[in-house]
Design a protein around this motif. Sequence first.
Motif, PDB file in Angstrom:
ATOM      1  N   ASN A 160       2.987 -29.839  39.743  1.00 59.11           N
ATOM      2  CA  ASN A 160       1.891 -30.295  38.870  1.00 59.11           C
ATOM      3  C   ASN A 160       0.569 -29.679  39.275  1.00 59.11           C
ATOM      4  O   ASN A 160      -0.191 -29.188  38.445  1.00 59.11           O
ATOM      5  CB  ASN A 160       1.751 -31.822  38.945  1.00 59.11           C
ATOM      6  N   LYS A 161       0.313 -29.724  40.574  1.00 62.25           N
ATOM      7  CA  LYS A 161      -0.959 -29.227  41.076  1.00 62.25           C
ATOM      8  C   LYS A 161      -1.120 -27.743  40.776  1.00 62.25           C
ATOM      9  O   LYS A 161      -2.154 -27.305  40.258  1.00 62.25           O
ATOM     10  CB  LYS A 161      -1.020 -29.479  42.591  1.00 62.25           C
ATOM     11  N   VAL A 162      -0.097 -26.951  41.074  1.00 60.22           N
ATOM     12  CA  VAL A 162      -0.257 -25.506  40.894  1.00 60.22           C
ATOM     13  C   VAL A 162      -0.225 -25.127  39.411  1.00 60.22           C
ATOM     14  O   VAL A 162      -0.944 -24.226  38.973  1.00 60.22           O
ATOM     15  CB  VAL A 162       0.764 -24.708  41.750  1.00 60.22           C
ATOM     16  N   ASN A 163       0.560 -25.850  38.620  1.00 57.80           N
ATOM     17  CA  ASN A 163       0.576 -25.546  37.184  1.00 57.80           C
ATOM     18  C   ASN A 163      -0.786 -25.773  36.541  1.00 57.80           C
ATOM     19  O   ASN A 163      -1.223 -25.015  35.678  1.00 57.80           O
ATOM     20  CB  ASN A 163       1.625 -26.402  36.463  1.00 57.80           C
ATOM     21  N   GLU A 164      -1.425 -26.830  36.958  1.00 62.54           N
ATOM     22  CA  GLU A 164      -2.758 -27.129  36.434  1.00 62.54           C
ATOM     23  C   GLU A 164      -3.726 -25.966  36.722  1.00 62.54           C
ATOM     24  O   GLU A 164      -4.479 -25.533  35.850  1.00 62.54           O
ATOM     25  CB  GLU A 164      -3.261 -28.400  37.116  1.00 62.54           C
ATOM     26  N   GLN A 165      -3.653 -25.470  37.949  1.00 68.40           N
ATOM     27  CA  GLN A 165      -4.493 -24.340  38.350  1.00 68.40           C
ATOM     28  C   GLN A 165      -4.139 -23.066  37.583  1.00 68.40           C
ATOM     29  O   GLN A 165      -5.016 -22.330  37.142  1.00 68.40           O
ATOM     30  CB  GLN A 165      -4.301 -24.071  39.850  1.00 68.40           C
ATOM     31  N   ILE A 166      -2.843 -22.809  37.455  1.00 63.55           N
ATOM     32  CA  ILE A 166      -2.392 -21.592  36.757  1.00 63.55           C
ATOM     33  C   ILE A 166      -2.936 -21.580  35.332  1.00 63.55           C
ATOM     34  O   ILE A 166      -3.479 -20.579  34.856  1.00 63.55           O
ATOM     35  CB  ILE A 166      -0.842 -21.507  36.757  1.00 63.55           C
ATOM     36  N   LEU A 167      -2.825 -22.726  34.653  1.00 65.33           N
ATOM     37  CA  LEU A 167      -3.258 -22.785  33.258  1.00 65.33           C
ATOM     38  C   LEU A 167      -4.777 -22.773  33.127  1.00 65.33           C
ATOM     39  O   LEU A 167      -5.317 -22.132  32.232  1.00 65.33           O
ATOM     40  CB  LEU A 167      -2.668 -24.021  32.570  1.00 65.33           C
ATOM     41  N   SER A 168      -5.473 -23.445  34.032  1.00 60.91           N
ATOM     42  CA  SER A 168      -6.925 -23.486  33.868  1.00 60.91           C
ATOM     43  C   SER A 168      -7.573 -22.166  34.287  1.00 60.91           C
ATOM     44  O   SER A 168      -8.541 -21.730  33.677  1.00 60.91           O
ATOM     45  CB  SER A 168      -7.539 -24.685  34.601  1.00 60.91           C
ATOM     46  N   LYS A 169      -7.021 -21.510  35.305  1.00 64.97           N
ATOM     47  CA  LYS A 169      -7.617 -20.240  35.748  1.00 64.97           C
ATOM     48  C   LYS A 169      -7.004 -19.024  35.059  1.00 64.97           C
ATOM     49  O   LYS A 169      -7.495 -17.917  35.212  1.00 64.97           O
ATOM     50  CB  LYS A 169      -7.455 -20.088  37.260  1.00 64.97           C
ATOM     51  N   LYS A 170      -5.905 -19.241  34.354  1.00 64.20           N
ATOM     52  CA  LYS A 170      -5.108 -18.110  33.842  1.00 64.20           C
ATOM     53  C   LYS A 170      -4.868 -17.094  34.958  1.00 64.20           C
ATOM     54  O   LYS A 170      -5.219 -15.914  34.859  1.00 64.20           O
ATOM     55  CB  LYS A 170      -5.795 -17.436  32.634  1.00 64.20           C
ATOM     56  N   SER A 171      -4.296 -17.603  36.010  1.00 64.16           N
ATOM     57  CA  SER A 171      -4.047 -16.762  37.188  1.00 64.16           C
ATOM     58  C   SER A 171      -2.737 -17.160  37.838  1.00 64.16           C
ATOM     59  O   SER A 171      -2.371 -18.349  37.834  1.00 64.16           O
ATOM     60  CB  SER A 171      -5.192 -16.945  38.197  1.00 64.16           C
ATOM     61  N   LEU A 172      -2.027 -16.170  38.386  1.00 65.86           N
ATOM     62  CA  LEU A 172      -0.818 -16.435  39.178  1.00 65.86           C
ATOM     63  C   LEU A 172      -1.056 -16.039  40.626  1.00 65.86           C
ATOM     64  O   LEU A 172      -0.119 -15.948  41.419  1.00 65.86           O
ATOM     65  CB  LEU A 172       0.361 -15.605  38.633  1.00 65.86           C
ATOM     66  N   LEU A 173      -2.314 -15.805  40.962  1.00 67.85           N
ATOM     67  CA  LEU A 173      -2.608 -15.186  42.251  1.00 67.85           C
ATOM     68  C   LEU A 173      -2.460 -16.131  43.448  1.00 67.85           C
ATOM     69  O   LEU A 173      -3.122 -17.175  43.524  1.00 67.85           O
ATOM     70  CB  LEU A 173      -4.034 -14.619  42.238  1.00 67.85           C
ATOM     71  N   CYS A 174      -1.598 -15.705  44.361  1.00 69.56           N
ATOM     72  CA  CYS A 174      -1.471 -16.364  45.661  1.00 69.56           C
ATOM     73  C   CYS A 174      -2.018 -15.380  46.696  1.00 69.56           C
ATOM     74  O   CYS A 174      -1.618 -14.217  46.724  1.00 69.56           O
ATOM     75  CB  CYS A 174       0.004 -16.667  45.932  1.00 69.56           C
ATOM     76  N   VAL A 175      -2.954 -15.841  47.500  1.00 68.73           N
ATOM     77  CA  VAL A 175      -3.525 -14.964  48.528  1.00 68.73           C
ATOM     78  C   VAL A 175      -2.806 -15.217  49.850  1.00 68.73           C
ATOM     79  O   VAL A 175      -2.726 -16.360  50.312  1.00 68.73           O
ATOM     80  CB  VAL A 175      -5.045 -15.220  48.685  1.00 68.73           C
ATOM     81  N   GLY A 176      -2.281 -14.148  50.414  1.00 70.57           N
ATOM     82  CA  GLY A 176      -1.526 -14.264  51.665  1.00 70.57           C
ATOM     83  C   GLY A 176      -2.417 -14.082  52.871  1.00 70.57           C
ATOM     84  O   GLY A 176      -3.015 -13.020  53.051  1.00 70.57           O
ATOM     85  N   LEU A 177      -2.514 -15.124  53.683  1.00 70.41           N
ATOM     86  CA  LEU A 177      -3.371 -15.064  54.870  1.00 70.41           C
ATOM     87  C   LEU A 177      -2.545 -14.590  56.077  1.00 70.41           C
ATOM     88  O   LEU A 177      -2.216 -15.354  56.983  1.00 70.41           O
ATOM     89  CB  LEU A 177      -4.021 -16.430  55.115  1.00 70.41           C
ATOM     90  N   ASP A 178      -2.195 -13.300  56.044  1.00 72.45           N
ATOM     91  CA  ASP A 178      -1.474 -12.649  57.155  1.00 72.45           C
ATOM     92  C   ASP A 178      -2.534 -12.100  58.101  1.00 72.45           C
ATOM     93  O   ASP A 178      -2.681 -10.882  58.274  1.00 72.45           O
ATOM     94  CB  ASP A 178      -0.631 -11.474  56.650  1.00 72.45           C
ATOM     95  N   SER A 179      -3.277 -12.991  58.718  1.00 73.90           N
ATOM     96  CA  SER A 179      -4.524 -12.590  59.371  1.00 73.90           C
ATOM     97  C   SER A 179      -4.273 -12.111  60.798  1.00 73.90           C
ATOM     98  O   SER A 179      -3.882 -12.883  61.664  1.00 73.90           O
ATOM     99  CB  SER A 179      -5.490 -13.773  59.337  1.00 73.90           C
ATOM    100  N   ASP A 180      -4.525 -10.827  60.998  1.00 71.49           N
ATOM    101  CA  ASP A 180      -4.210 -10.147  62.252  1.00 71.49           C
ATOM    102  C   ASP A 180      -5.514  -9.792  62.976  1.00 71.49           C
ATOM    103  O   ASP A 180      -6.339  -9.048  62.444  1.00 71.49           O
ATOM    104  CB  ASP A 180      -3.433  -8.864  61.897  1.00 71.49           C
TER     105      ASP A 180
END
Lengths: 274, 274
Positions: free
Chosen positions: B6-26
Amino acid sequence: MNAARNKVNEQILSKKSLLCVGLDSDPDKIPEIFHSMQKPVLEFNRAVVRATREHAVAYKLNMAFYESRGIEGLLDMQSTLENLPSESLSIADAKRADIGNTSRKYAEAFFDHWGFDALTVAPYMGEDSLEPFFDYDQKLIFVLCLTSNPGSADFEEQQLQSGTSLYQAVLSKVQRWERNGNAGIVVGATKSSQLREIRKAAPGLFFLIPGVGAQGGSLQESAAFGVDENSQAALINVSRGIIYPEGSFDSIESFEDAVSVKAARLHNEMQSIF
Amino acid sequence: MNAARNKVNEQILSKKSLLCVGLDSDPDKIPEIFHSMQKPVLEFNRAVVRATREHAVAYKLNMAFYESRGIEGLLDMQSTLENLPSESLSIADAKRADIGNTSRKYAEAFFDHWGFDALTVAPYMGEDSLEPFFDYDQKLIFVLCLTSNPGSADFEEQQLQSGTSLYQAVLSKVQRWERNGNAGIVVGATKSSQLREIRKAAPGLFFLIPGVGAQGGSLQESAAFGVDENSQAALINVSRGIIYPEGSFDSIESFEDAVSVKAARLHNEMQSIF
């Protein structure tokens, strides 16, 4: 041969033991007597190590049991590792693997940062996901092959069109990927019929055999079928069957005695193969 | 439907985005400007989150990059997680799984202790190794299916005697094991031809698609083939392609600007599918 194998082989031959003690230490299961201490899990682990040191050649820390308690659990893990006898093989049971640059970070975590001698890894993602582990040619890398749990039927035991099962394909590739004798596999003690066939296909490979005790695997069959002809390339892991003896304990000493009896019995049964 | 979806679907629809940012922080790759700070990785992560918050719907923390630095790294991980926007999905990219009682501890670690919304897990050990994760019916469980790396040919793409490949067998079982819509799979963006076929076989399943950017996967194809008919059940993860913009930076602001440009460009390309 590499440093980790040399170390454990020396112990196996001098103690005539294949015993690996699994420190799956769960705060909900450790005896009451430890709960009043400042670090119950650490003190429990230290007591188990004192009680088994004479019989065990390796200790396996099941990462999940430490990670489940967050930083506090990982601090217990770190102190436990620092307190292991230096002559014993230390195994991180972590079942890691990812794409190459990520597996490299996991290898750094377990080998460089924590300083384990050995690590369990998962094969699903294939060669480049395991290569960063095999790059450590003085360590031992145990790849999941045929595990002790019922779910092994879902994928591991599935037949491939090439005519072998998935776990046999893993076995054969692991033998190609190893460097300097640093490969091992995990084979469940509950799979004694396949254990014999796997040993035949991989005479010199190091086997980590969990599943004796709580999971119902046979110690006799694991020892008889799992060892190689020099009796040097297998570890039989027992976790719950050693660290949680029945009864209640009114002193650390009485707990250690009960653990020691369990370990001595297993050790004794193993000596017949030497 | 469950809370995480529910949470992510709400974001996907409101932002029109599928973007997941990967924090592979080196620590070896983060800009010089962060190194004089007390917690360079944490401050880097916070800057990346500020710069991408408008465009991203999820953040994926790659556990290996934190574990490789031991307790210090895990404290950074914990603080990063606490600092994520509450509206974003938090994913622990950990690829765990073990026998049932151990998987239960991993589930406790990531869901109860740390409090992630979602977790990646590995399927090799089968149903009882994944069940403890699926028991969390308000979380999302992403099972490795067909990964982006070359090693996917070793086992994942092997044909079984049943006529399907291993990854197809995983796909089909995961659909049976899910509860309350809590199952997802990981499919690499480098596998665009199979992505279309997998989506057809699993219309409602949630997809986590890594491999765009440094690994060479196509964003357009991932978006076109990976989304379901409601455009709600996919996340496209980009790590190195966002968090390490080219150039050197003389202020946190100029770094955030560069990251923001990268994220906005990806977001923009995604909007065409909505």
